[in-house]
Enzyme design. Structure first.
Site, PDB file in Angstrom:
ATOM      1  N   GLY A   1       0.824  -1.198   0.000  1.00  0.00           N
ATOM      2  CA  GLY A   1       0.000   0.000   0.000  1.00  0.00           C
ATOM      3  C   GLY A   1       0.859   1.249   0.000  1.00  0.00           C
ATOM      4  N   CYS A   2       0.246   2.362  -0.313  1.00  0.00           N
ATOM      5  CA  CYS A   2       0.988   3.619  -0.435  1.00  0.00           C
ATOM      6  C   CYS A   2       1.489   4.097   0.930  1.00  0.00           C
ATOM      7  CB  CYS A   2       0.134   4.676  -1.116  1.00  0.00           C
ATOM      8  SG  CYS A   2      -1.537   4.833  -0.467  1.00  0.00           S
ATOM      9  N   TYR A   3       0.581   4.212   1.905  1.00  0.00           N
ATOM     10  CA  TYR A   3       1.034   4.606   3.240  1.00  0.00           C
ATOM     11  C   TYR A   3       2.094   3.628   3.759  1.00  0.00           C
ATOM     12  CZ  TYR A   3      -2.855   7.984   3.951  1.00  0.00           C
ATOM     13  OH  TYR A   3      -3.722   9.045   3.891  1.00  0.00           O
ATOM     14  N   PRO A   4       1.841   2.317   3.691  1.00  0.00           N
ATOM     15  CA  PRO A   4       2.836   1.377   4.209  1.00  0.00           C
ATOM     16  C   PRO A   4       4.227   1.560   3.593  1.00  0.00           C
ATOM     17  CG  PRO A   4       0.761   0.244   3.909  1.00  0.00           C
ATOM     18  CD  PRO A   4       0.584   1.632   3.335  1.00  0.00           C
ATOM     19  N   THR A   5       4.280   1.803   2.282  1.00  0.00           N
ATOM     20  CA  THR A   5       5.593   1.985   1.671  1.00  0.00           C
ATOM     21  C   THR A   5       6.350   3.118   2.343  1.00  0.00           C
ATOM     22  OG1 THR A   5       4.794   1.173  -0.467  1.00  0.00           O
ATOM     23  CG2 THR A   5       6.770   2.551  -0.504  1.00  0.00           C
TER      24      THR A   5
END
Lengths: 346, 346, 346, 346
Positions: D148-152
């Site tokens: 996911g974007c936040y996780p990255t």
């Protein structure tokens, strides 16, 4: 590899040149200059470049610069450009000048709209660099006057109509809108975020914008007759993009479908002009970050007027992208090399 | 206190009516309706209102609504308005209709641009509510057709020129630009943030926008002769504001200073029209949140054309502010009551 | 009518004071100053004011200014304020100072975060003007230190928790975000439209922002014990608004519903604080243009932390609106006079 | 040439995949699907593609799609992905899944945060695709769960601290901010331009955002111990970009310079992670349109906390760019192929 110098690299067209040339397989940027930021890495000024282009910005010493490059892009204000371009030419370099200094064939016209020209003797050899109109001449040139952003959108938008003698050349009204990067990167209250954001305005109204003479020069060449246009620029609260809405009166009865065919024929095979199908209109959002010029054509049945809408990214097709396109032609490279990227959306 | 119902309160003109009327010393909003959100407090839909206007949105039952109000504002889509306005009138209420349903005097013209009119018999009593042009008639009316946003900017921008017979009525070209709130509040992909932001486009090009007939109707009345205009709307990535750039050809030689005097005289004493001095041009940023219409006038000496630039906030002078101005007149209140607030900047 | 001078009227808090006071029934703005633009009408600098406030900007000569006013708002940079405030006080004027100069009780703390204080003898009489916390003291004051924008959002956001001894005072982390008007109106490249737009960044990270000492001063008073916070400001690409997301660790087990009741009780009757119901969170869009502070409270069941989210308009409750609220109190007027307008949406 | 299918091509990650892959020298996009827009050219939905990728959008028939491709990118909502991925795998295709369906190793955790998993038997073979952490495993995989974007942004931001045992794993607070493209392209009132523009808000506050479990899964692997984080996402009025401000408490005394060295060592040779020098902080504006993750590290001497600020373009490193990076690894291509473009500024 072609060695390239970018003179005036701390402005928006400068960083856009670096962005584009970074992905160009036949070019190495060897030298960047900036009067304001000399001594700092260009990636310090533009952190997008960090780790990929960390060249130190140099002072603008033309001879020294020229020695580091085969091709020089001058991304300077007008007047500053013509102070250094002669040196580059004398040293045998190819020059793509992004300023206004070599765009007007007539030094008197330049004098009227700008100031006294310093090197009128170079004007005959400068080529106004719209590849779609004079690809072969550009190939032979060593000094390209890269067109202004507004002029690019207007000239490409009107060329088929004028060349085809479809419209009355006296009837042209251009209502043009530009993103804020067109106003440059100098620190002025007028360009602050809070002054620009959530506002829309006209400026330079009444036939006073300096892009007018180059537009008229090129349109007159296409029409085969002198002409005068109305031109009103506007400022849009967005970073990039120019949209020109162009009104004209046809000399006879026309239909949109016929005009679209005329445009498709005129621009057949052009890699960077997209003539839109009937009923489809361009948006700057669809050319953002790309070298395309999108053109839509409508006939207003009620008034008989033709409305052409033309969209470009002012920093790409309106400046740095077209400059690289011109460089490709001058250097004998495929015209689209390094330029065949898509726009960024959203 | 005047009791006011706002029919269609979950759209942008609805919440703007509530914002304005909240500060109006002679008005109490007693009733708000919304088909989509009936049963919810309006402050749930628009949290700006929390703690100040927490009325529950009602279903649109015209008789019940009318019983709660002296004046009804209908902020509905066209067709929906004319389905309920007759009931409000029958029950003796004053109505300010923000839809298009009662703007056109001629039911056939309405039929051509919209659809078959349901209540053509009411058209003669409807007054097209531009206070600057027909203040006295508005005072006597019980049904105000509140003008469209684009039309307000164009009609105020051109009235002095047409009334003064300064220009050729056939020469008018309007290049208009609107903020995104003009597109309404319904959930469409085209109006998503990422689709609109950082883009600029024309739409409804070629004489097809539904605001054209009301503009032409009013301009023809001013000119004393039928006329046809070119009108091209554009979408600006900002919330609020309309700027119309209006081109026309004078019938004789004119100077900007004379035209400005003409405008100053025409709008003398007008509380909400500001004629700008020579060399000054309007921006939507300078009317944002206010009921002003700012007008700048330029003569292009090179082409002879007159360029008028007119700016309003589409939700205030272009909709809810003008609606309150009309209500004030209908109700015998001072015209500026509750409307003399300044624009918000930045 | 109270005569008001606005010293430093060419900045964003200055024009916001004029906007608000224009609608204040008991105030007449009699004098506006600007070093940069002295001699020009303020409506020339801010065309929103045209026709309503066309006062000419004066040079900052404190004695002359004081003679024209009962109350003086100083909207100056720090240091510039303390150079003139003493004169205003000596001449018996009430002063609301929007700079940082009188916010810190301790001249040494001021010296550490700013520079040597010029008038430490005035600090004891200055009242840090958060009406929700010390309404009565403000009523008696003649020098109000109007709180900073970030501090207002943080102090109102945390007051009930600290006063109620609900949280560990050492656990506070404030992640704050501000619109760009908070950066002021001076011409800097960093604040240009194209530099700010479409970007989001932190700045002043690591406990160096100058709003920290006033936040800690006020929170310590509430907690009854000294404390140190982590504070990270960010810049949002929008004009107005501050949102502070505040993390803390409760000393015992808590539930959101209980905390919301705590806040509702603490702020009961407050005209400008809106405690949101459980599950509802604030947005700067819902306080834009208004004097509200909206507060949402959440308990993260997984980590046990409390998250408070607090939103204000930095130019209204965070500056000029709160300044007028303080003036109302000082002058014995109803606290909400001229301030009970709704936010503007969209 | 590798033949690529993009399943779910009418969303923002879909068009971004097409944009990136258009410039990839070893890839041909052969197939694009969309349930909503099947039958239309993808360039009709995204006019940026006109003339370069005019493939007709197909219905999602997995077998037929698989026959046209070597590699399949699934850019679908969760649940929709796991309905088709098994077919692609069965037919021997490499799959990069941009949904959440294969990111969590534990089907029960998936069940708790999403819904019952349809194909838990595939979870062991799915590789969570952060190349910087498990490049070699990715090379051997045939099913990549693209992060996911936040996780990255969070995982790259914290990896060196956790791997190096520098911080207390229980102390982590992530305050994250995302541009609006992260909210997708479906027609919802909440995502309309006028609802998002000029506003800033938190959402999903209190440990409820679905990206939390994958962040915790990966951070736990790095830390060698289970952990729970506080995570608060916010919505920024801009198209692209994620900035995560990450607070943690070190287990011992640390200095910023040492931490920066730690990061530089950890990410040495990484093509897409840029560790910023001391005192420099990232902005989403500097990674816009690029595959970079920029990381700044600060120690707050006053509170002892470490603040890491991490910036990516959510559509590139946070989605489609990282997906192509993973594809390169799976297909034995140079990892940076087609990805070494610079960000676009402004």
């Amino acid at each position: 590899m072609i060695k390239v110098a970018i003179v005036g690299a701390s402005g928006y067209t400068g960083v856009e040149l670096i962005r584009i040339l970074h992905a160009h397989p036949e070019v190495a940027v060897t030298c960047v200059t900036s009067e304001q930021s000399a001594g700092r890495p260009v990636s310090d000024v533009f952190p997008t470049l960090r780790g990929r282009c960390d060249l130190v910005l140099q002072n603008l010493e033309p001879v020294g610069i020229a020695e580091q490059a085969d091709v020089v892009f001058t991304a300077l204000p007008h007047k500053a450009a013509m102070a250094v371009v002669p040196t580059f030419l004398k040293m045998g370099k190819d020059v793509v000048d992004l300023s206004a200094d070599y765009r007007l064939h007539d030094a008197d016209v330049y004098g009227k709209w700008y100031e006294k020209h310093l090197t009128p003797e170079l004007l005959p050899q400068a080529v106004y660099g719209i590849p779609e109109l004079r690809r072969d001449t550009i190939r032979e040139a060593n000094l390209i006057a890269n067109p202004g952003c507004y002029p690019t959108s207007v000239i490409l938008g009107l060329a088929p109509l004028l060349k085809g003698k479809v419209i009355d050349p006296k009837s042209i009204i251009v209502d043009a809108k530009s993103g804020t990067s067109g106003a440059g990167r100098s620190a002025k209250v007028d360009n602050l975020y809070c002054e620009v954001n959530e506002g829309f305005k006209a400026y330079g109204v009444g036939g006073v914008h300096r892009h007018i003479p180059e537009i008229e020069q090129e349109l007159a060449l296409l029409a085969g007759t002198p002409l005068t246009i109305s031109f009103t620029p506007h400022l849009v609260p967005m970073d990039r993009g120019i949209l020109s809405t162009i009104y004209s009166v046809p000399t006879g009865k026309v239909r949109a479908s016929e005009l679209i065919t005329l445009y498709e024929t005129f621009y057949e095979g052009e890699p960077f002009v997209r003539v839109l199908p009937e009923g489809v209109l361009p948006s700057t959002a669809h050319v953002r970050g790309s070298n395309f010029c999108d053109i839509g054509i409508v006939v207003d049945e009620r008034t008989g007027r033709i409305i052409v809408v033309s969209a470009i990214d002012n920093l790409v097709k309106g400046a740095s992208g077209q400059a690289v396109q011109n460089m490709n032609l001058m250097c004998g490279l495929p015209e689209t090399l390094g330029l065949d990227f898509l726009g960024i959306f959203p």
